[in-house]
Design an enzyme around this catalytic site. Structure first.
Site, PDB file in Angstrom:
ATOM      1  N   TRP A 165      24.832  32.327  46.878  1.00  0.00           N
ATOM      2  CA  TRP A 165      23.714  31.982  47.004  1.00  0.00           C
ATOM      3  C   TRP A 165      23.258  32.051  46.674  1.00  0.00           C
ATOM      4  O   TRP A 165      21.627  31.967  45.631  1.00  0.00           O
ATOM      5  CB  TRP A 165      23.296  32.495  48.623  1.00  0.00           C
ATOM      6  N   GLY A 243      32.398  34.069  44.631  1.00  0.00           N
ATOM      7  CA  GLY A 243      31.506  34.921  45.710  1.00  0.00           C
ATOM      8  C   GLY A 243      32.427  36.310  45.426  1.00  0.00           C
ATOM      9  O   GLY A 243      32.940  36.533  44.620  1.00  0.00           O
ATOM     10  N   GLU A 265      36.161  32.796  41.400  1.00  0.00           N
ATOM     11  CA  GLU A 265      35.814  33.074  40.998  1.00  0.00           C
ATOM     12  C   GLU A 265      34.299  35.063  41.436  1.00  0.00           C
ATOM     13  O   GLU A 265      34.119  33.972  42.392  1.00  0.00           O
ATOM     14  CB  GLU A 265      34.428  32.469  39.839  1.00  0.00           C
ATOM     15  N   CYS A 299      27.782  38.229  39.469  1.00  0.00           N
ATOM     16  CA  CYS A 299      27.976  39.227  39.209  1.00  0.00           C
ATOM     17  C   CYS A 299      28.831  39.294  37.626  1.00  0.00           C
ATOM     18  O   CYS A 299      29.614  40.340  37.110  1.00  0.00           O
ATOM     19  CB  CYS A 299      29.295  38.202  39.236  1.00  0.00           C
TER      20      CYS A 299
HETATM   21  N1  LIG Z   1      32.084  35.709  39.362  1.00  0.00           N
HETATM   22  C1  LIG Z   1      31.238  34.801  40.020  1.00  0.00           C
HETATM   23  O1  LIG Z   1      30.792  33.682  39.625  1.00  0.00           O
HETATM   24  C2  LIG Z   1      30.872  35.630  41.138  1.00  0.00           C
HETATM   25  C3  LIG Z   1      30.530  36.171  42.308  1.00  0.00           C
HETATM   26  N2  LIG Z   1      29.758  36.236  42.857  1.00  0.00           N
HETATM   27  C4  LIG Z   1      30.263  37.614  43.309  1.00  0.00           C
HETATM   28  O2  LIG Z   1      29.698  37.185  45.116  1.00  0.00           O
HETATM   29  C5  LIG Z   1      29.067  38.467  45.436  1.00  0.00           C
HETATM   30  C6  LIG Z   1      27.224  37.597  46.039  1.00  0.00           C
HETATM   31  O3  LIG Z   1      27.827  36.983  46.181  1.00  0.00           O
HETATM   32  P1  LIG Z   1      27.579  36.292  47.800  1.00  0.00           P
HETATM   33  O4  LIG Z   1      27.733  34.731  48.085  1.00  0.00           O
HETATM   34  O5  LIG Z   1      27.220  37.628  48.898  1.00  0.00           O
HETATM   35  O6  LIG Z   1      29.365  36.348  48.849  1.00  0.00           O
HETATM   36  P2  LIG Z   1      29.912  35.799  49.223  1.00  0.00           P
HETATM   37  O7  LIG Z   1      31.409  35.974  48.857  1.00  0.00           O
HETATM   38  O8  LIG Z   1      29.538  36.777  50.893  1.00  0.00           O
HETATM   39  O9  LIG Z   1      29.663  34.522  49.903  1.00  0.00           O
HETATM   40  C7  LIG Z   1      30.327  33.252  49.349  1.00  0.00           C
HETATM   41  C8  LIG Z   1      30.640  32.451  50.003  1.00  0.00           C
HETATM   42  O10 LIG Z   1      31.239  32.732  50.447  1.00  0.00           O
HETATM   43  C9  LIG Z   1      31.144  32.016  51.823  1.00  0.00           C
HETATM   44  N3  LIG Z   1      31.590  32.845  52.874  1.00  0.00           N
HETATM   45  C10 LIG Z   1      31.992  34.523  53.484  1.00  0.00           C
HETATM   46  N4  LIG Z   1      32.417  34.730  54.247  1.00  0.00           N
HETATM   47  C11 LIG Z   1      33.429  33.376  54.160  1.00  0.00           C
HETATM   48  C12 LIG Z   1      34.751  33.609  54.879  1.00  0.00           C
HETATM   49  N5  LIG Z   1      35.632  34.418  55.503  1.00  0.00           N
HETATM   50  N6  LIG Z   1      35.379  33.020  54.565  1.00  0.00           N
HETATM   51  C13 LIG Z   1      34.852  31.287  53.843  1.00  0.00           C
HETATM   52  N7  LIG Z   1      34.114  31.859  52.806  1.00  0.00           N
HETATM   53  C14 LIG Z   1      32.913  32.385  53.219  1.00  0.00           C
HETATM   54  C15 LIG Z   1      29.690  32.546  52.078  1.00  0.00           C
HETATM   55  O11 LIG Z   1      28.981  32.190  52.966  1.00  0.00           O
HETATM   56  P3  LIG Z   1      27.808  32.371  53.760  1.00  0.00           P
HETATM   57  O12 LIG Z   1      27.306  33.215  53.118  1.00  0.00           O
HETATM   58  O13 LIG Z   1      26.402  31.110  54.013  1.00  0.00           O
HETATM   59  O14 LIG Z   1      28.050  33.285  55.584  1.00  0.00           O
HETATM   60  C16 LIG Z   1      28.962  32.128  50.690  1.00  0.00           C
HETATM   61  O15 LIG Z   1      28.802  30.513  50.749  1.00  0.00           O
HETATM   62  C17 LIG Z   1      29.250  39.455  44.643  1.00  0.00           C
HETATM   63  O16 LIG Z   1      30.307  40.542  45.242  1.00  0.00           O
HETATM   64  C18 LIG Z   1      29.079  38.647  43.566  1.00  0.00           C
HETATM   65  O17 LIG Z   1      30.159  38.998  42.206  1.00  0.00           O
HETATM   66  C19 LIG Z   1      28.647  35.407  43.256  1.00  0.00           C
HETATM   67  C20 LIG Z   1      28.852  34.131  42.056  1.00  0.00           C
HETATM   68  C21 LIG Z   1      28.985  34.884  41.326  1.00  0.00           C
HETATM   69  O1  LIG Z   2      27.407  34.381  40.350  1.00  0.00           O
HETATM   70  C1  LIG Z   2      26.925  34.350  38.917  1.00  0.00           C
HETATM   71  O2  LIG Z   2      26.821  35.330  38.425  1.00  0.00           O
HETATM   72  C2  LIG Z   2      26.598  33.619  37.635  1.00  0.00           C
HETATM   73  O3  LIG Z   2      28.482  33.207  37.830  1.00  0.00           O
HETATM   74  C3  LIG Z   2      26.297  34.253  36.134  1.00  0.00           C
HETATM   75  S1  LIG Z   2      26.070  32.958  35.451  1.00  0.00           S
HETATM   76  O4  LIG Z   2      27.251  32.009  35.150  1.00  0.00           O
HETATM   77  O5  LIG Z   2      25.208  32.372  35.651  1.00  0.00           O
HETATM   78  O6  LIG Z   2      25.849  33.585  33.677  1.00  0.00           O
END
Ligand SMILES: NC(=O)C1=CN([C@@H]2O[C@H](COP(=O)(O)OP(=O)(O)OC[C@H]3O[C@@H](n4cnc5c(N)ncnc54)[C@H](OP(=O)(O)O)[C@@H]3O)[C@@H](O)[C@H]2O)C=CC1
Ligand SMILES: O=C(O)[C@H](O)CS(=O)(=O)O
Length: 492
Positions: A165, A243, A265, A299
């Protein structure tokens, strides 16, 4: 709580970009069950849309359509695919304001940041449209006189994505663009908190000429069901996830049964290091950008701020002044620097990390409690006296909380910075060339920002080491995850 519940659709130049139906196999459909789920505005609390809540069976139908549509899409020339991607880029930029309003309405970030994210996401579509034409192969001198060896790279097939999100446009664009560029088809299940950005992207992809079935956006409240379908369906060849590390582990385990190619990621815990030879004003500017972008819900944001003893007090005072100049409010309001957190749980996480730090000896320098606006608003907070035994050292806060740690020398801070299971982004500010070289090489992270707090661009490889992920997104490297290499040995 803000009580302004202005209808978001009335704010759009193109109201049809606010879609509540799913985009399944090139058609806009409601869930067969008639089920929908509400999308809340995190600043105001009101429900701004009710979106189709698809079942696992309907997600499987989209995968069938993607599998059927993929060969014809791959048979187009790279230039034909590139032209459609370029058209999609142009449409995203033409509708940047509307896409930004939808994003702020569902995610909360300030409109200025949403505009930036739309441009960032569109830049991946532009970039990979160009890269489509450079998916080269190789010839290899034969190992025998009658052998001719070639290597070609072909699209992997149906790619499935699950996205978070916090960047509801760019995290999809960073995946769908390389996939479509090389001739894959693509299905995505966006986070249930922020499906509107994804659905608007689909509407523009359809207008740009992406053929029916090649791209589907599949909102649903059951993320685990979608994940299982993506991992278990034999027509899916590639899983790409952005996520938390926790969910990444679940998906990797599920994908193992089919030995599915995965890109991950995942979470981070970025150290932000200020050495005593840093330009302190630049370091403060970098810390503000790095820590408070998207209200700390990224992240790659600074999770731990390490400041060398000699400049600790000066840096802390400068950072305090800068933080106290930041305006908290509705992202749709002019001049807002920090919006709400995405949901009540997120605010509780910030409070938990703050309380833990205070219980272990930290001191509040500024902020330190929920914002008078109420709801999901929290004061941007700095604490001094942070130590490695605090939760913030091992967990991602994902909010406007800046803990300041002290350190004495390079060896100490490198050990502290690397003391984590994560390895996504890291940052440091210093001038000495020898120090810059040594520290950049010593940090165990996929990304190192030197004298800058913002590293994100479509032209560079984004990704983590250790438990922050697998693979890279963006740059010329980002296309590798969507092709399979084939070695052809011809006897002549
Ligand atoms: N490395 C990167 O580029 C990024 C990493 N993140 C990390 O993600 C976290 C925050 O984002 P957040 O969205 O809360 O992360 P989540 O891992 O909770 O959710 C990410 C996505 O996975 C879905 N999801 C949750 N549980 C499951 C499952 N068991 N099976 C399949 N899909 C599932 C969620 O659906 P729903 O929420 O609709 O239930 C959402 O669409 C932080 O740790 C952040 O660092 C976030 C963005 C970028
Ligand atoms: O989900 C995130 O935090 C993004 O990957 C960060 S960025 O790509 O916008 O820097």
């Amino acid at each position: 709580m803000l009580d302004d519940t202005t209808d978001i659709r009335s704010m759009l130049k193109t109201p049809s970009l606010l879609r509540e139906d799913a985009y399944l196999a090139g058609n806009w459909v409601q869930a067969g069950s008639g089920k929908t789920f509400g999308v809340a505005n995190p600043a105001r609390g009101d429900i701004i849309a009710n979106v189709a809540d698809l079942s696992r069976e309907e997600i499987a139908q989209a995968i069938d359509a993607a599998h059927a549509a993929q060969p014809a899409w791959a048979a187009k020339t790279a230039k034909e695919r590139a032209q459609i991607l370029r058209r999609w880029y142009d449409l995203m930029m033409e509708h940047q304001e509307d896409l930004a309003i939808l994003m702020t309405a569902e995610q909360g970030k300030p409109l200025t940041e949403s505009r930036g994210e739309v441009a960032y996401g569109a830049a991946f579509v532009e970039w990979f449209g160009e890269e489509a034409k450079r998916v080269y192969g190789e010839t290899i001198p034969g190992h025998q006189p009658d052998k001719r060896l070639t290597v070609i790279r072909q699209p992997i097939g149906v790619a499935a994505a699950i996205t978070p999100w916090n960047f509801p446009n760019a995290m999809i664009a960073r995946k769908v663009a390389p996939a479509l560029a090389v001739g894959c088809s693509f299905v995505v299940r966006p986070a249930s908190l922020t499906p509107l950005s994804a659905l608007a992207m689909a509407a523009l992809a359809e207008e740009a000429g992406v053929p029916k079935g090649v791209f589907s956006v599949l909102p649903s409240t059951s993320s685990s069901e979608a994940g299982k379908e993506f991992c278990e369906n034999p027509k899916v060849r590639k899983l790409t996830f952005t996520g938390s590390t926790e969910v990444g582990r679940i998906l990797l385990k599920q994908a193992a049964d089919q030995v599915m190619k995965c890109s991950m990621e995942l979470g981070g815990n970025a150290p932000f290091i200020v050495f005593d030879d840093a330009d302190l004003d630049a370091a403060v500017e970098g810390a503000i950008a790095c820590k408070f972008r998207n209200n700390g819900q990224t992240c790659v944001c600074a999770n731990r701020i390490y400041v060398q003893d000699g400049v600790y007090d000066a840096f802390a005072e400068k950072l305090k002044k800068a933080v106290e100049n930041m305006k908290v409010g509705d992202g749709l309001a002019d001049g807002t620097d920090l919006g709400p957190l995405i949901e009540p749980d997120a605010l509780e996480k910030v409070q938990e990390h703050l309380d833990d730090a205070l219980s272990k000896g930290a001191t509040v320098l500024t902020g330190g409690k929920p914002h008078p606006l109420g709801g999901q608003f929290f004061q941007p907070t700095i604490v001094t006296g942070a130590t490695q035994d605090m939760k913030v050292s091992t967990e991602e806060t994902f909010g406007p909380f800046a803990p300041l740690f002290r350190f004495k020398d390079e060896d100490e801070v490198i050990a502290l910075a690397n003391d984590t299971i994560f390895g996504l982004a890291s940052y440091f500010f210093a001038k000495d060339l020898s120090r810059v070289t040594k520290v950049a090489e010593a940090l165990e992270y996929g990304i190192v920002g030197v004298n800058t707090g913002i590293i994100s661009t479509e032209v560079a490889p984004f990704g983590g080491v250790k438990q922050s992920g697998l693979g890279r997104e963006g740059s010329k490297f980002g296309i590798e995850d969507y092709v399979e290499m084939k070695y052809i040995c011809t006897s002549v």
